[in-house]
Motif scaffolding. Structure first.
Motif, short mmCIF file in Angstrom:
data_model
loop_
_atom_site.label_atom_id
_atom_site.label_comp_id
_atom_site.label_asym_id
_atom_site.label_seq_id
_atom_site.Cartn_x
_atom_site.Cartn_y
_atom_site.Cartn_z
N LYS A 191 -2.62 -0.80 0.79
CA LYS A 191 -2.87 0.44 0.05
C LYS A 191 -2.05 1.60 0.62
O LYS A 191 -2.53 2.72 0.71
CB LYS A 191 -4.37 0.76 0.14
N HIS A 233 3.60 -3.11 -6.41
CA HIS A 233 2.62 -4.18 -6.21
C HIS A 233 3.35 -5.42 -5.69
O HIS A 233 4.48 -5.71 -6.11
CB HIS A 233 1.95 -4.49 -7.55
N ASP A 237 -6.77 2.14 -7.13
CA ASP A 237 -6.13 2.34 -5.83
C ASP A 237 -6.11 3.81 -5.44
O ASP A 237 -6.08 4.17 -4.27
CB ASP A 237 -4.67 1.84 -5.86
#
Lengths: 307, 93
Positions: free
Chosen positions: A101, A121, A132
């Motif tokens: 993240k 991603h 997110d």
């Protein structure tokens, strides 16, 4: 192509907008990420956004020079860094170093305009997923947004809208019985549980309201429920006891019990001052009690009988 | 306690006075530091008020002796403990 997701949390409209596509989710991912937590906070109305977040996906997060550290948080278990909050000139930066993240947010001084930089991603490439952004970052953003305007606070508490429409909040340290009391009310009271862990309190025209939020504790059944609010009438600072017992407490006693249950802007003296003032105004306008409660549903009638 | 010493408040606190007592809320830079809230009783609140970067500890003590029904020894003891605590939480320098 422009992609957009709008949320409405505690009557604050948050618009997330990007030139990148949204991540396509499988049915099980969609249920786990969206249905369970955020579905009722998605907003499709016409009101202008209060907060606008523009999402950029970049191969490398921007390097911001001369940023001054405001606050850093660590995980309790392994002491690894969770997120940090920095200031550069009159703007702010939120930075998460977590492997899955990694993100950097540039925030303006009024906490209502954000550029969010995310990395691609791992398998799906240049796509974004609003969860997110919303989980850690948006809480920090909203805490600042509300404090800046002297409009509200985040509390560790159970919020309930009772059958008469009145809002009540149960506040207590970890282990004091918040989840237990939420469960009794959920199972036996027919009242609406707004949240069993994170409640936002806002001031609107000198009245105080509690709002549910998408961030929750252990007991999440009702989160599929509502983005409801209720005028806050009573706050109970709770602990377990052999018998239900109640004691009215004054503003100072209530503040000392309330403050450790807040998510304050520890990093900013002016905003912390605003939060403190907000709390004193709040505690001056609602009834505050110390409540010892027995571990059964009798606490519901016990509270409803208070005149 | 050095009576000639002049103390100053650090700017890393938010304070609120309620009745005769004062609440101190520290500013923190890290989630590891958080220790929340300090409350000052009536005498400690008055000491906190009188710490202004100009008044010596002797002057503050004299003021307390005028305002409170306490002996010099009692005030000395109370001030020493309180000032030590304020230094520990970095509220004064």
């Amino acid at each position: 192509m422009i992609t957009k997701v709008n949320l409405r949390i505690a009557d604050i409209n948050i618009e997330m907008i990007s030139r990148f596509p949204l991540e396509e989710l499988s049915e099980s991912e969609r249920i786990a990420q969206v249905e369970e937590r955020f579905k009722n906070f998605l907003y499709a109305g016409n009101l202008n956004p209060d907060i606008s977040i523009r999402i950029e996906i970049v191969k490398k997060l921007p390097l911001i020079k001369n940023a001054k550290l405001q606050f850093i948080t660590y995980h309790f278990q392994d002491k690894s860094e969770n997120w940090r909050f920095l200031k550069v000139n009159s703007s702010y930066i939120f930075k998460s170093p977590l492997e899955d993240k990694k993100q950097l947010m540039l925030i303006n001084k009024d906490f209502d305009t954000v550029t969010a930089y995310l990395l691609p991603h791992k398998s799906k490439g240049f796509v974004w997923n609003f969860t997110d952004i919303i989980y850690d970052f948006s809480q920090v953003l909203l805490i600042n947004y509300l404090a800046q305007r002297n409009e509200g606070i985040f509390t560790h508490s159970v919020g309930i809208k009772d059958l008469n429409g009145e809002g009540i909040a149960f506040i207590g340290k970890s282990g004091a019985g918040k989840s237990t009391i939420a469960r009794f009310w959920y199972n036996y009271s027919k009242a609406m549980i707004l949240n069993d862990d994170r409640i936002i309190v806002r001031r609107c025209k000198d009245r105080f309201f509690i709002f549910g939020s998408p961030w929750h504790g252990t007991f999440s059944d009702y989160l599929k429920s509502k983005i409801e609010s209720a005028p806050l009438k009573k706050i109970f600072f709770i602990h377990h006891a052999k018998e239900n017992c109640l004691r009215k407490i004054n503003q100072k006693q209530a503040f000392i019990l309330l403050y450790p249950s807040l998510f304050p802007t520890f990093w900013d003296q002016r905003l912390l001052g605003n939060i403190t003032t907000f709390c004193f105004d709040l505690l001056n306008s609602v009834e505050c009690y110390s409540l010892g409660f027995r571990k059964d549903k009798s606490v519901i009638d016990f509270i409803r009988q208070i005149k | 306690m050095d009576d000639k010493k002049v103390l100053r408040k650090n700017s890393n606190m938010v304070t609120r006075k309620i009745d005769d007592e004062t609440i101190l809320l520290p500013i923190y830079k890290s989630s590891d530091e958080i220790n929340c809230i300090y409350t000052l009783d009536k005498v400690a609140s008055r000491v906190w008020e009188l710490i202004d970067g100009r008044s010596s500890l002797a002057k503050i003590k004299k003021k307390l002796l005028e305002e409170f029904d306490a002996t010099e020894e009692e005030i000395d003891k109370k001030m020493s403990i309180f000032l030590k605590e304020l230094k520990e939480i970095k509220a004064i320098k």
